[in-house]
Design a protein around this motif. Structure first.
Motif, PDB file in Angstrom:
ATOM      1  N   LEU A 106      25.038  21.221  31.274  1.00 59.98           N
ATOM      2  CA  LEU A 106      23.950  22.185  31.421  1.00 59.98           C
ATOM      3  C   LEU A 106      22.927  22.096  30.298  1.00 59.98           C
ATOM      4  N   LEU A 107      23.299  21.446  29.205  1.00 55.41           N
ATOM      5  CA  LEU A 107      22.408  21.333  28.056  1.00 55.41           C
ATOM      6  C   LEU A 107      21.597  20.044  28.134  1.00 55.41           C
ATOM      7  N   PRO A 108      20.348  20.076  27.723  1.00 61.89           N
ATOM      8  CA  PRO A 108      19.572  18.824  27.637  1.00 61.89           C
ATOM      9  C   PRO A 108      20.248  17.861  26.662  1.00 61.89           C
ATOM     10  N   THR A 109      20.260  16.593  27.010  1.00 61.34           N
ATOM     11  CA  THR A 109      20.934  15.617  26.149  1.00 61.34           C
ATOM     12  C   THR A 109      20.287  15.535  24.766  1.00 61.34           C
ATOM     13  N   LEU A 110      19.004  15.837  24.692  1.00 58.90           N
ATOM     14  CA  LEU A 110      18.335  15.832  23.383  1.00 58.90           C
ATOM     15  C   LEU A 110      18.918  16.911  22.479  1.00 58.90           C
ATOM     16  N   VAL A 111      19.103  18.108  23.032  1.00 55.53           N
ATOM     17  CA  VAL A 111      19.688  19.206  22.260  1.00 55.53           C
ATOM     18  C   VAL A 111      21.137  18.896  21.919  1.00 55.53           C
ATOM     19  N   LEU A 112      21.874  18.361  22.876  1.00 56.49           N
ATOM     20  CA  LEU A 112      23.277  18.041  22.651  1.00 56.49           C
ATOM     21  C   LEU A 112      23.429  16.949  21.590  1.00 56.49           C
ATOM     22  N   GLY A 113      22.569  15.951  21.631  1.00 51.58           N
ATOM     23  CA  GLY A 113      22.635  14.891  20.632  1.00 51.58           C
ATOM     24  C   GLY A 113      22.363  15.404  19.233  1.00 51.58           C
ATOM     25  N   LEU A 114      21.353  16.267  19.091  1.00 50.79           N
ATOM     26  CA  LEU A 114      21.044  16.840  17.778  1.00 50.79           C
ATOM     27  C   LEU A 114      22.191  17.718  17.283  1.00 50.79           C
ATOM     28  N   ALA A 115      22.766  18.514  18.185  1.00 48.71           N
ATOM     29  CA  ALA A 115      23.882  19.374  17.794  1.00 48.71           C
ATOM     30  C   ALA A 115      25.086  18.554  17.350  1.00 48.71           C
ATOM     31  N   LEU A 116      25.368  17.469  18.048  1.00 47.89           N
ATOM     32  CA  LEU A 116      26.489  16.612  17.662  1.00 47.89           C
ATOM     33  C   LEU A 116      26.234  15.946  16.313  1.00 47.89           C
ATOM     34  N   LEU A 117      24.993  15.544  16.070  1.00 49.22           N
ATOM     35  CA  LEU A 117      24.668  14.940  14.777  1.00 49.22           C
ATOM     36  C   LEU A 117      24.891  15.943  13.643  1.00 49.22           C
ATOM     37  N   LEU A 118      24.434  17.180  13.837  1.00 43.25           N
ATOM     38  CA  LEU A 118      24.602  18.200  12.805  1.00 43.25           C
ATOM     39  C   LEU A 118      26.069  18.555  12.595  1.00 43.25           C
ATOM     40  N   ALA A 119      26.869  18.448  13.668  1.00 40.70           N
ATOM     41  CA  ALA A 119      28.291  18.788  13.551  1.00 40.70           C
ATOM     42  C   ALA A 119      29.104  17.638  12.965  1.00 40.70           C
ATOM     43  N   LEU A 120      28.748  16.410  13.295  1.00 44.24           N
ATOM     44  CA  LEU A 120      29.550  15.263  12.869  1.00 44.24           C
ATOM     45  C   LEU A 120      29.144  14.709  11.507  1.00 44.24           C
ATOM     46  N   GLN A 121      27.888  14.927  11.112  1.00 47.71           N
ATOM     47  CA  GLN A 121      27.431  14.382   9.842  1.00 47.71           C
ATOM     48  C   GLN A 121      28.225  14.931   8.646  1.00 47.71           C
ATOM     49  N   PRO A 122      28.480  16.254   8.545  1.00 46.24           N
ATOM     50  CA  PRO A 122      29.290  16.748   7.413  1.00 46.24           C
ATOM     51  C   PRO A 122      30.715  16.198   7.409  1.00 46.24           C
ATOM     52  N   LEU A 123      31.227  15.826   8.578  1.00 46.18           N
ATOM     53  CA  LEU A 123      32.575  15.273   8.669  1.00 46.18           C
ATOM     54  C   LEU A 123      32.594  13.761   8.467  1.00 46.18           C
ATOM     55  N   LYS A 124      31.412  13.187   8.179  1.00 48.84           N
ATOM     56  CA  LYS A 124      31.280  11.738   7.972  1.00 48.84           C
ATOM     57  C   LYS A 124      31.713  10.945   9.218  1.00 48.84           C
TER      58      LYS A 124
END
Length: 262
Positions: A106-124
């Motif tokens: 249901l989410l635009p892939t652009l929003v989902l991609g940005l959210a995943l980047l923000l979530a995964l970046q701190p976890l390296k």
């Protein structure tokens, strides 16, 4: 009742509209020219030869195939129990869980991609194999659950109940009776998950790195700096991969059977 001429004409126009871009790309992929022009100035297989000689694209193709295979397996392993619970069990919050699993669609892939980047970046985990697998699995899982829910729902409940009366536990009946009957659905779900991961571009653009990239991302980067027909040859190769997967599933199990329609 057989369809009338008007309906046939409408269907033909619809198919022509869908297939016309593919035909144009196919013709350009055999162009003998140096640029993307239509009609082609001549015909040659030089761009297919250049494609298979391109080490960077071939390495990206191998990575995408491995990634898509891993994602398909993970999506099936996680999706089978969820689909069985949604299709067969009755418990509070069942509909809410089904909606939560489908939320990534249901989410635009652009929003989902940005959210995943923000979530995964701190976890390296950005620009890593685990990060890409996790992100692609999140997108592929809803497809696996939806198809397997339909497949499990098509299995008569009386079959499981008969196994119970013969002494089988609910778990054994599900593993030995229901799951084998719904196996064609699992094959279709795995194929679709493979294609979803193999073709994913937007989310991958956020998570790839200079040393870890997928084929769609490399294709995107290629067209930023070049306008030759090699990209058309690559597009036809991707269409061939998707068509081969679909034909394989149809040949082995048939989509009607896979979706529990027969």
């Amino acid at each position: 009742m057989r369809p009338g001429w008007a309906l046939r004409l409408l269907a033909f126009c619809g198919y022509a509209l869908l297939l016309a871009p593919v035909i144009v790309v196919a013709l350009i992929s055999f162009s003998a020219g140096d640029f993307l022009t239509f009609p082609p100035p001549g015909f040659s297989t030089r761009w297919y030869e250049a494609l298979f000689a391109n080490g960077q694209l071939m390495a990206a193709l191998q990575r995408s195939a491995i990634l898509a295979s891993v994602v398909a397996v993970i999506a099936l392993l996680a999706g089978l129990p969820a689909a069985y619970a949604i299709a067969r069990l009755r418990f509070p919050g069942r509909d809410a869980i089904a909606m939560l699993i489908a939320a990534p669609l249901l989410l635009p892939t652009l929003v989902l991609g940005l959210a995943l980047l923000l979530a995964l970046q701190p976890l390296k985990l950005a620009a890593t194999w685990p990060g890409l697998v996790l992100a692609h699995s999140m997108v592929a899982l809803p497809f696996a659950v939806r198809i397997m829910t339909t497949a499990f729902g098509a299995v008569p409940r009386e079959v499981e109940e008969a196994a119970w009366t013969l002494g089988a536990t609910p778990m054994r009946a599900a593993l030995r009776i229901t799951l084998p009957i719904a196996a064609p659905g699992a094959a279709a779900a795995g194929a679709l998950c493979f294609l979803v991961s193999f073709d994913e571009t937007v989310i991958s653009l956020f998570l790839v790195g200079p040393r870890l990239s997928t084929l769609p991302v490399e294709m995107f980067r290629y067209v930023e700096t070049r306008t030759d027909p090699l990209v058309a040859a690559l597009a036809m190769a991707l269409i061939g991969v998707a068509l081969a997967v679909v034909l394989l599933v149809e040949r082995l199990v048939g989509f009607n059977r896979a979706l529990g329609r027969s």
